[in-house]
Enzyme design. Structure first.
Site, short mmCIF file in Angstrom:
data_model
loop_
_atom_site.label_atom_id
_atom_site.label_comp_id
_atom_site.label_asym_id
_atom_site.label_seq_id
_atom_site.Cartn_x
_atom_site.Cartn_y
_atom_site.Cartn_z
N ASP A 55 -8.09 -5.18 -0.20
CA ASP A 55 -8.58 -5.85 -1.40
C ASP A 55 -8.24 -7.34 -1.43
O ASP A 55 -8.84 -8.10 -2.18
CB ASP A 55 -8.01 -5.18 -2.66
N HIS A 102 0.85 -1.19 0.00
CA HIS A 102 0.00 0.00 0.00
C HIS A 102 0.88 1.24 0.00
O HIS A 102 1.93 1.24 0.63
CB HIS A 102 -0.92 0.02 1.23
N1 CMC Z 1 4.22 -7.40 -5.27
C1 CMC Z 1 5.58 -7.42 -5.41
N2 CMC Z 1 6.38 -6.35 -5.15
C2 CMC Z 1 5.78 -5.22 -4.75
C3 CMC Z 1 4.39 -5.12 -4.60
C4 CMC Z 1 3.60 -6.27 -4.86
N3 CMC Z 1 2.28 -6.24 -4.71
N4 CMC Z 1 4.07 -3.88 -4.17
C5 CMC Z 1 5.24 -3.20 -4.10
N5 CMC Z 1 6.27 -4.01 -4.42
C6 CMC Z 1 7.70 -3.67 -4.38
C7 CMC Z 1 8.12 -2.80 -5.57
O1 CMC Z 1 8.54 -3.58 -6.64
C8 CMC Z 1 9.21 -1.96 -4.95
O2 CMC Z 1 10.35 -2.77 -4.86
P1 CMC Z 1 11.84 -2.11 -4.98
O3 CMC Z 1 11.94 -1.15 -3.83
O4 CMC Z 1 12.77 -3.27 -4.91
O5 CMC Z 1 11.86 -1.42 -6.33
C9 CMC Z 1 8.72 -1.71 -3.51
O6 CMC Z 1 7.90 -2.86 -3.21
C10 CMC Z 1 7.93 -0.43 -3.33
O7 CMC Z 1 6.84 -0.44 -4.28
P2 CMC Z 1 6.26 0.86 -5.00
O8 CMC Z 1 5.58 0.41 -6.27
O9 CMC Z 1 7.30 1.90 -5.09
O10 CMC Z 1 5.18 1.32 -3.94
P3 CMC Z 1 3.99 2.31 -4.23
O11 CMC Z 1 3.68 2.95 -2.93
O12 CMC Z 1 4.26 3.17 -5.41
O13 CMC Z 1 2.80 1.29 -4.66
C11 CMC Z 1 0.90 -0.11 -4.62
C12 CMC Z 1 1.74 0.92 -3.85
C13 CMC Z 1 -0.39 -0.41 -3.83
C14 CMC Z 1 0.48 0.50 -5.98
C15 CMC Z 1 1.74 -1.40 -4.84
O14 CMC Z 1 2.09 -1.95 -3.60
C16 CMC Z 1 1.00 -2.44 -5.70
O15 CMC Z 1 1.09 -2.38 -6.93
N6 CMC Z 1 0.27 -3.39 -5.05
C17 CMC Z 1 -0.55 -4.34 -5.79
C18 CMC Z 1 -1.86 -3.68 -6.20
C19 CMC Z 1 -2.83 -3.53 -5.05
O16 CMC Z 1 -3.04 -4.45 -4.26
N7 CMC Z 1 -3.47 -2.35 -4.96
C20 CMC Z 1 -4.51 -2.07 -3.96
C21 CMC Z 1 -4.14 -1.00 -2.98
S1 CMC Z 1 -5.29 -0.97 -1.58
C22 CMC Z 1 -6.75 -0.35 -2.25
C23 CMC Z 1 -6.69 1.12 -2.47
O17 CMC Z 1 -6.69 1.86 -1.46
O18 CMC Z 1 -6.65 1.56 -3.64
#
Ligand code: CMC
Length: 427
Positions: free
Chosen positions: A363, A306
């Site tokens: 989710d 998240h």
């Molecule tokens: N699976 C594998 N690796 C992940 C995941 C995941 N679900 N989420 C983040 N990472 C890794 C990412 O690759 C990065 O690694 P590194 O530091 O080595 O490059 C690190 O963790 C940080 O990730 P980020 O993408 O920079 O984090 P963010 O804050 O931009 O993204 C997120 C947050 C929710 C978009 C992401 O965690 C994600 O894509 N999760 C899966 C989709 C999901 O479940 N979304 C629902 C969110 S809750 C409902 C809502 O409120 O919308």
């Protein structure tokens, strides 16, 4: 003396005040940054930028806390009805019995949509995604309710809020009935708001709908847990669209499109599809854990991580318990659940996920409940939208009442400059 932050640039020192929220979180007020220094900030994804001051929802990602208007999400999910929570979010305080009755009565009076909306829905193919249909129908409501809101009139604002609260569940239920090939039905003014959602979605044309208390309770909790989440992608969209003084229905229709994406509300659908794919591939969760960690593989574990929660998502804790109850009470034995449990256990004990603080989010579990309730996978994000509606309204209302300026970020331009133009025959 109030605290400030100093910025040294070109041997000159500039001072910017600190702003402090009621939970002691601090931010640098850079409203005069460009005027004073000629600089702008660069913050893709707004990971460090606050776009507004807000009194609606408080979220502490480090502690895993979520509060609506000062009330903890745990207390609200445990003791409140969704309509009370909607009133709380939108108007700022929990309603008295008289206020709640009036709100429900006013919603009942508006709980019809123009019959011509059916023509629009009919023109979509059955295979159309319900979120696309929902965004279109919500935008279409502006055509059937053309009066724009006078935001300086409390009465006007109230009427617009009541209208969208009343009409939205009808069109959400209709997108479900379209997927299922069921005749479109109507709101029943003898039932509560949440009972109406259930009966409009699930009532079959050839039998009476008897509400199952387990289903009602789970639905009520899910709606409350999704009702607001401060400045997330769809809410920021609603605020920014509304900041151009576009109307409430138009702003919310834009929010629905923002919610649809798999990184936001669309994640609940993506989670279920991922679990089904893993199950169909033999249920080897270790293989998919490895894929999620492999940087050359675009696969992500949907339902994990998240942007703000770097501890546990408090909504996930509540919903996990609710998912267990629903599956036990309805006597459901679902192989998908075994895959989910396996993934959860592995991720919670895996250094990659632990180090990056990637926990199951709301989710991850909500889709399991929706599935147990018999809701088709492509409807999951519509269910999220139903819950999020009061939050969008509350944030839109706050933005307009605070007379916020039009949202218009800056950029750092990195493209070509001064290219000589060549006409088409010379290129
Ligand atoms: N699976 C594998 N690796 C992940 C995941 C995941 N679900 N989420 C983040 N990472 C890794 C990412 O690759 C990065 O690694 P590194 O530091 O080595 O490059 C690190 O963790 C940080 O990730 P980020 O993408 O920079 O984090 P963010 O804050 O931009 O993204 C997120 C947050 C929710 C978009 C992401 O965690 C994600 O894509 N999760 C899966 C989709 C999901 O479940 N979304 C629902 C969110 S809750 C409902 C809502 O409120 O919308």
């Amino acid at each position: 003396m109030s605290e400030s932050v100093q910025l040294i640039y070109n041997n000159e020192t500039f001072e910017f005040p600190l702003v402090e929220g009621t939970e002691n979180e601090k931010g640098i007020d850079i409203k005069t940054l460009r005027a004073q220094t000629g600089l702008v900030t660069l913050d893709p994804g707004f990971k460090n930028s606050g776009s507004c001051k807000s009194e609606v929802t408080y979220l502490n990602g480090e502690k895993g806390e979520l509060k609506y208007r000062g009330y903890s999400i745990e207390d609200l999910a445990d003791g409140a009805d969704f309509l009370e929570v909607a009133y709380l979010l939108i108007f700022g305080s929990l309603p008295t019995k008289a206020q709640l009755d009036k709100f429900q009565d006013d919603i009942n009076k508006e709980a019809l949509v123009d019959e011509d909306l059916k023509v629009i829905l009919k023109s979509f193919p059955r295979s159309a995604h319900p979120m696309g249909a929902l965004a279109s129908l919500t935008a279409a409501l502006t055509a059937f309710n053309p009066e724009s809101v006078d935001v300086d009139s409390d009465e006007d604002m109230y009427n617009a809020i009541v209208a969208i609260m009343a009409k939205f569940p009808i069109i959400c239920a209709w997108t479900h009935r379209k997927v299922k090939g069921l005749p479109l039905n109507y709101y029943d003014c003898n039932l509560s708001y949440v009972d109406n959602i259930a009966q409009m979605m699930f009532r079959l044309p050839n039998r009476e709908y008897v509400a199952n208390p387990i289903v009602k309770n789970a639905l009520n909790k899910l709606l409350i847990l999704h009702a607001d989440h401060e400045q997330n992608c769809s809410t920021s969209t609603v605020r920014i669209v509304g900041s151009s003084h576009a109307g409430l229905f138009a702003s919310i229709s834009a929010g629905i499109s923002a919610l649809w994406g798999p990184l936001h509300g669309g994640a609940n659908q993506a989670v279920l599809e991922m679990l089904e794919a893993i199950d169909a591939d033999g249920g080897d969760t270790k293989k998919y854990m490895a894929k999620a960690k492999d940087k050359s593989d675009p696969f992500r574990l949907m339902g994990f991580g998240h942007r703000v929660y770097k501890n546990f998502d408090p909504r996930a804790r509540i919903i996990k318990k609710s998912a267990d109850e629903v599956l036990n009470d309805l006597g459901i034995n679902d192989p998908i659940l075994e895959v989910a449990k396996g993934l959860e256990q592995e991720a919670l004990n895996d250094a990659y996920f632990v180090d990056r603080k990637l926990y199951p989010n709301v989710d991850f579990y909500s889709g399991i409940i929706y599935r147990a309730l018999g809701i088709p996978t492509e409807m999951f994000t519509v269910m999220f939208a139903l819950g999020r509606l009061p939050g969008w309204i509350a944030q839109w209302r706050e933005m307009r009442k605070n007379n916020e300026p039009i949202g218009r970020p800056r950029q750092i331009f990195t493209g070509n400059t001064n290219l000589p133009f060549q006409s088409l025959d010379q290129r």
